[in-house]
Design a protein around this motif. Structure first.
Motif: not given
Length: 327
Positions: A278-287
């Motif tokens: 269910d990855f669409e439920q989460f937010q993960v961001g890298f810079l």
């Protein structure tokens, strides 16, 4: 014994080879990109003001480590930034608890977690790095250390954050899982004029978290990682997912293998998404920022932006995301 004809042939061959190697050297030199420095990048729109403070350090030939500490102190002190420092959202018991880490070009690092009543956890983390043999201090120990170092205790729960917390309590959402909201950590990466990299990350953590919860932001390798030979990375979003994958270390290692900052961030996000139904439920961001001053970012879903400051000026860029390419 070589005659005159043989000598002339050898001379011609030598001259030709010399010309070939000269051309190869010339082409190679042209292909080597001159590093873009100094440069500073950071997460979210509040990174614009943070970058400007860091930029003043960098353009005065300051170290990247000093730039990132100076930069992230800006949102830490801004009560309008509700996910960092003063005015940050509290945990479910109404306490503002802060996490931060910092790392320089020599693999020196410092970290604090579950720190209360101290507005600038990033500077406490710097003191841990510079003045102790340790990497991380937590809770009451971190607070006592900060006080010994001269940091002033103050109430970090503003009236606005207190009201939001009370509304949250009365809304009946107290048991709702934390998902995509309220993860606006400030992570900053800088490359200075000497070509050295450093990074910092600071946050009040997920809003209304369980008391005692610590996310990825103070964890070296999860919320921040710097390798001065390769590049640096920082993260924002659901911290538990970065902790489970040691996400920022992963991004740096992907750059070591030849990936651009943008591609390294994309691969790290994809790896996390592949492990979640269910990855669409989460937010993960890298810079990420590499040794050449190239940068890039990637996230699961739209909404994550990052700030860039270099000699050409400032930019706020929307990160590419995984869901925009999903059918």
């Amino acid at each position: 014994m070589a005659n005159r004809r043989d000598f002339l042939k050898l001379s011609a061959i030598g001259s030709a080879l010399g010309l070939v190697f000269s051309n190869i050297s010339s082409v190679s030199a042209k292909n080597i990109k001159k590093p873009q420095k100094p440069i500073v990048v950071s997460t979210w729109q509040h990174g614009l003001a943070a970058n400007e403070a860091a930029w003043q350090v960098l353009t005065n030939n300051g170290r990247a480590i000093d730039a990132v500490e100076t930069g992230v102190r800006i949102p830490e002190a801004d009560p309008k930034v509700r996910t960092v420092g003063l005015g940050g959202y509290p945990d479910s018991s109404g306490k503002v608890t802060l996490d931060a880490c910092i790392m320089d070009e020599n693999m020196n690092c410092g970290s604090v977690a579950y720190l209360q009543n101290i507005k600038h956890p990033i500077s406490v983390a710097r003191k841990v790095m510079d003045d102790t043999p340790h990497v991380m201090l937590v809770g009451e120990g971190a607070q006592q250390f900060a006080k010994q170092q001269g940091f002033i205790e103050e109430n970090l729960l503003t009236e606005e954050s207190k009201l939001d917390w009370q509304n949250w309590l009365s809304s009946g959402q107290a048991k709702k899982l934390i998902n995509i909201e309220n993860h606006d950590t400030i992570g900053m990466l800088a490359l200075d004029n000497k070509g050295n990299l450093s990074g910092a990350c600071t946050t009040s953590g997920a809003a209304y978290k369980l008391p005692g919860r610590v996310g990825d932001s103070p964890i070296i390798g999860a919320g921040l990682y710097v390798d001065n030979e390769v590049g640096a990375a920082t993260a924002t979003g659901m911290g538990e997912l970065m902790m489970k994958t040691v996400g920022c270390h992963l991004v740096v290692e992907l750059m070591r293998q030849g990936a651009s900052p943008q591609e390294a961030c994309r691969q790290a996000v994809q790896r996390i998404a592949n492990k979640l139904d269910d990855f669409e439920q989460f937010q993960v961001g890298f810079l990420a920022l590499n040794k050449q001053g190239e940068y890039g970012a990637f996230c699961i879903q739209s909404g994550f932006n990052y700030a860039v400051r270099d000699a050409q000026g400032e930019q706020l860029i929307d990160a590419k995301n995984l869901l925009e390419n999903k059918a």
